[in-house]
Scaffold this motif. Structure first.
Motif, PDB file in Angstrom:
ATOM      1  N   VAL A 102      12.282  65.350  16.640  1.00  0.00           N
ATOM      2  CA  VAL A 102      11.543  64.244  17.268  1.00  0.00           C
ATOM      3  C   VAL A 102      11.612  62.992  16.401  1.00  0.00           C
ATOM      4  O   VAL A 102      11.929  61.894  16.872  1.00  0.00           O
ATOM      5  N   ASP A 148       5.502  70.058  20.031  1.00  0.00           N
ATOM      6  CA  ASP A 148       6.315  68.839  19.972  1.00  0.00           C
ATOM      7  C   ASP A 148       7.764  69.229  19.749  1.00  0.00           C
ATOM      8  O   ASP A 148       8.120  69.749  18.680  1.00  0.00           O
ATOM      9  N   ARG A 149       8.574  68.982  20.776  1.00  0.00           N
ATOM     10  CA  ARG A 149       9.997  69.323  20.708  1.00  0.00           C
ATOM     11  C   ARG A 149      10.824  68.121  21.152  1.00  0.00           C
ATOM     12  O   ARG A 149      10.413  67.377  22.046  1.00  0.00           O
ATOM     13  N   PRO A 150      12.002  67.944  20.560  1.00  0.00           N
ATOM     14  CA  PRO A 150      12.853  66.825  20.971  1.00  0.00           C
ATOM     15  C   PRO A 150      13.441  67.069  22.353  1.00  0.00           C
ATOM     16  O   PRO A 150      13.539  68.217  22.808  1.00  0.00           O
ATOM     17  N   GLU A 151      13.834  65.996  23.004  1.00  0.00           N
ATOM     18  CA  GLU A 151      14.446  66.136  24.328  1.00  0.00           C
ATOM     19  C   GLU A 151      15.742  66.933  24.249  1.00  0.00           C
ATOM     20  O   GLU A 151      16.033  67.742  25.133  1.00  0.00           O
ATOM     21  N   THR A 152      16.536  66.680  23.207  1.00  0.00           N
ATOM     22  CA  THR A 152      17.768  67.441  22.989  1.00  0.00           C
ATOM     23  C   THR A 152      17.468  68.558  22.004  1.00  0.00           C
ATOM     24  O   THR A 152      16.991  68.292  20.895  1.00  0.00           O
ATOM     25  N   GLN A 198      14.911  61.341  16.438  1.00  0.00           N
ATOM     26  CA  GLN A 198      15.375  61.032  17.800  1.00  0.00           C
ATOM     27  C   GLN A 198      16.705  61.736  18.109  1.00  0.00           C
ATOM     28  O   GLN A 198      17.655  61.143  18.588  1.00  0.00           O
ATOM     29  N   GLY A 199      16.708  63.049  17.796  1.00  0.00           N
ATOM     30  CA  GLY A 199      17.843  63.893  18.162  1.00  0.00           C
ATOM     31  C   GLY A 199      18.970  63.942  17.161  1.00  0.00           C
ATOM     32  O   GLY A 199      20.029  64.482  17.471  1.00  0.00           O
TER      33      GLY A 199
END
Length: 330
Positions: free
Chosen positions: A93, A160-164, A96-97
């Motif tokens: 996160v 909380d997990r990143p989109e990718t 930003q990936g």
């Protein structure tokens, strides 16, 4: 395309220096940055061992482009795998990936501090398989309960997990470890340019193919300095532990042990194995062993604390230019 990285050695620089090095490495044009995750330095002369995850959080805010990675974290003794999953997701996160979770079976030097003992190689590999299963499940599920031989997880979730999803890269040392870890990983990690690692990985059922969906990520120490004698002396002082090989390095528990094990290693012995001095072509020649073995990503370790050193001012950009001119697809 061959990519080149810079290593943030928590063993040889204080944390604020590591963040500054990360910023300067990105400005110089490195493609990615990897961080060691140590509780102890290898030798007392190195003098540092800050908490890698705090440093990486700061680095994620000090950089914008470079990919970040642990090289590598042991998710079995000092850290529980569920906690490693949480840390990695948070880094995904914050960056930003841009974060890859590099994992390995660890070294006694860093894991003995929690007083749980140091398992045998077979047990360490069993533990790493379970850790990989737990981390992958937590990355992809809302709630995880896991009961294994070595680890238990009770109703855990990453909030909380990143989109990718975070990529997982796993350190290997031979056919058995590749067979176990490759199907549970996105990328290969190794510290020797062994072409058999790449071919065995690509032949393993269920493993992503290196050069297509997977990367082979290597690491090599260098000691650039305008004065070759100074470079050799520094490499001997701080990196002679490297001569022991991983069969020894994984099992010694203290800096005193590494000092004793390498007391007869001479400066000239170190210089035979690590390119030292101002000759950029010699560094390129040493690094080329990795891309010739099929590695896609190669992280350089510049020996010494670069908070005051001349590497970024004088060598980083011309070295990267020479490496990219020589490497296939760069």
């Amino acid at each position: 395309m061959t990519r080149f990285g810079y290593t943030l050695m928590t063993e040889q620089s204080p944390p604020l220096s590591l963040v500054e090095q990360a910023r300067r490495a990105e400005a110089a044009g490195f493609d990615f940055e990897v961080s060691s995750d140590h509780y102890f330095p290898w030798l007392s002369a190195q003098g540092h061992a800050s908490y890698a995850w705090s440093v990486l959080g700061a680095v994620a805010q000090a950089t914008e482009r470079v990919e970040l990675m642990t090289y590598v974290t042991c998710p079995t003794v000092r850290y529980h795998p569920a906690v490693v999953a949480q840390k990695a997701a948070t880094m995904g996160v914050l960056s930003q990936g841009r974060f890859t979770l590099g994992l390995g079976s660890g070294e006694n030097l860093n894991e003995h501090v929690v007083g749980e003992g140091w398992p045998s190689v077979d047990a360490r590999h069993e533990m790493l398989v379970e850790a990989l299963e737990i981390i992958r499940e937590l990355f992809g599920s809302d709630m995880v309960t896991y009961v294994g031989r070595h680890f238990r997880v009770d109703s855990a979730r990453l909030w909380d997990r990143p989109e990718t999803p975070v990529r997982i890269a796993t350190a290997v040392s031979g056919p058995k470890s590749i067979e176990r870890f490759a199907p549970l990983s996105e990328d290969l990690v190794a510290v020797e340019p062994n072409a058999d690692f790449v071919s065995t990985w690509n032949a393993t059922q269920g493993a992503p193919r290196i050069g297509q969906d997977a990367r082979a990520i290597g690491q090599i120490p260098i000691c650039w300095d305008p004065d070759r004698d100074a470079a050799v002396q520094r490499a001997h002082e701080q990196f002679r532990w490297f001569a022991g090989g991983w069969g020894v390095n994984a099992d010694l528990p203290t800096t005193a042990g590494f000092a004793a094990a390498t007391q007869f290693v001479r400066p000239e012995d170190v210089a035979e194995n690590i390119p030292c001095g101002p000759d950029l072509d010699a560094i390129v020649e040493a690094v080329s062993a990795y891309w010739k073995a099929g590695f896609t990503d190669i992280a350089l370790v510049q020996i010494g604390d670069e908070s005051t050193g001349p590497f970024f001012d004088q060598a980083a950009e011309p070295l990267l230019a020479k490496l990219r001119d020589a490497a296939p697809g760069s």
